[in-house]
Scaffold this active site. Sequence first.
Site, PDB file in Angstrom:
ATOM      1  N   ARG A   1       0.836  -1.208   0.000  1.00 54.34           N
ATOM      2  CA  ARG A   1       0.000   0.000   0.000  1.00 54.34           C
ATOM      3  C   ARG A   1       0.866   1.252   0.000  1.00 54.34           C
ATOM      4  NH1 ARG A   1      -3.880  -3.299   3.341  1.00 54.34           N
ATOM      5  NH2 ARG A   1      -2.641  -2.986   5.225  1.00 54.34           N
TER       6      ARG A   1
ATOM      7  N   PHE B   1     -11.986  -5.421  -5.213  1.00 55.39           N
ATOM      8  CA  PHE B   1     -11.942  -6.273  -4.017  1.00 55.39           C
ATOM      9  C   PHE B   1     -11.386  -5.460  -2.840  1.00 55.39           C
ATOM     10  CE2 PHE B   1     -10.868  -8.693  -7.852  1.00 55.39           C
ATOM     11  CZ  PHE B   1     -11.909  -9.609  -7.917  1.00 55.39           C
TER      12      PHE B   1
ATOM     13  N   ASP C   1     -16.379  -3.650  -4.044  1.00 55.45           N
ATOM     14  CA  ASP C   1     -16.401  -4.949  -3.382  1.00 55.45           C
ATOM     15  C   ASP C   1     -17.820  -5.489  -3.463  1.00 55.45           C
ATOM     16  OD1 ASP C   1     -14.288  -6.322  -1.108  1.00 55.45           O
ATOM     17  OD2 ASP C   1     -16.358  -7.037  -1.099  1.00 55.45           O
TER      18      ASP C   1
ATOM     19  N   ALA D   1     -20.851  -1.340  -4.246  1.00 57.51           N
ATOM     20  CA  ALA D   1     -21.050  -2.751  -3.913  1.00 57.51           C
ATOM     21  C   ALA D   1     -21.497  -3.476  -5.180  1.00 57.51           C
ATOM     22  CB  ALA D   1     -22.091  -2.899  -2.805  1.00 57.51           C
TER      23      ALA D   1
ATOM     24  N   ASP E   1      -6.755  -7.233  -6.075  1.00 55.47           N
ATOM     25  CA  ASP E   1      -6.324  -7.971  -4.874  1.00 55.47           C
ATOM     26  C   ASP E   1      -7.469  -8.863  -4.398  1.00 55.47           C
ATOM     27  OD1 ASP E   1      -4.903  -8.828  -2.657  1.00 55.47           O
ATOM     28  OD2 ASP E   1      -5.394  -7.081  -1.448  1.00 55.47           O
TER      29      ASP E   1
ATOM     30  N   CYS F   1      -3.072 -14.307  -3.094  1.00 52.47           N
ATOM     31  CA  CYS F   1      -2.759 -14.731  -1.724  1.00 52.47           C
ATOM     32  C   CYS F   1      -3.006 -16.228  -1.547  1.00 52.47           C
ATOM     33  CB  CYS F   1      -3.557 -13.926  -0.705  1.00 52.47           C
ATOM     34  SG  CYS F   1      -5.347 -14.106  -0.869  1.00 52.47           S
TER      35      CYS F   1
END
Length: 396
Positions: free
Chosen positions: A215, A231, A253, A280, A300, A340
């Site tokens: 970040r 995300f 998101d 959203a 991400d 991830c």
Amino acid sequence: MLHLMNKIILKPGKDRSVFRYHPWIFSGAIAKTEGKLQEGDLVRVYSSDNQYLATGHYQIGSIAVRILTFEDEEIGYSFWLQRITAAYHMRRAIGLTDRADNDTFRLIHGEGDNLPGLVVDYYAGVAVVQFHSVGMYLERENITRALLETLGNRLTAIYDKSESTLPYKAAIDPHNGYLYGKADHFIAQENGLKFNVDWLEGQKTGFFIDQRENRHLLEKYAGNKQVLNMFCYTGGFSFYAMRGGARSVHSVDVSTRAIELAKQNVALNFPGDRRHEAFAEEAFRFLEQSHNKYDLIILDPPAFAKHQNVLNNAIQGYKKLNRKGIEVVKPGGIIFTFSCSQVMTKELFRQTVFTAAANTGRKVRILHQLTQPADHPVSIYHPEGEYLKGLVLYVE
């Protein structure tokens, strides 16, 4: 010296990984067991010729033993205190424990701190604990005591958030709740920026500390750019982009709860700032409508693959997402893209992004290769601990 009835004997040749200090024993390596083994028990591991190798927590599943020590030693309170103190000293050595502008860090990172099955994140005086094995959960009193002895008056509360991380078949019926103290202050600070930590209802321990350095890097690229944070979860990349001077920041998101948290976090740092909007919406639907709108895009997503058996589906998901991101970003734009998923190696992730880029026909260059920060250390004997992979791309 530890004397236990519970004993595991490995098949011939299956001790090689132990001699390389790998912290896992797989079920297929076990020749036989002795004693009445139950999930969470401490167990001693022996080679086929009855040589002591290690002691760890037994669990039901593919990973049968998570090794705690390769020494023939007692696993009592002093063991837990020594390991937790060592983890804290490492964070102090890298300058994370005494910064005026940062009161957030990962204190214990499982295998990376020689404590497999245990994760502890520190937020402004609150330690949020997640037990990922029954053995660690059964040691929660010793771990709580050791945290208090190590951190002293730095701790106002310890919160156990393990309901969703412990094996669901284990007959222990865990409940989230405070192990020590209580907190009604849910605001922490990272690199001088404030954020709400929702350890009661949020994902993981309430915030994704592992993206702190990434970040900070994004902040340096955000000046005068139109930024899209896909995300976004609680908006971490978004408020860094705003401090970096972004012209506009859009946070997206699918979770309405995440969008509310993102709005709150932006308002904490930039009250009344109209550069930020939050949506959203489903990711691919939003990207379909984003052609040539953004100079900087963050991709991400949550882990597309948590297990090897769904890796191929995950590869297709990452390929589709990155292809769409590369297609829609403005010429001369920058993309921060991440995985991830632990089973997605950095080489495989890079290959997947390469294929996505080739399918678009655009010229793409790698500016940075990113990973997790130093408070999420990777044991040199456990390369699987390098779970976070990222690339910063420049797209012509």
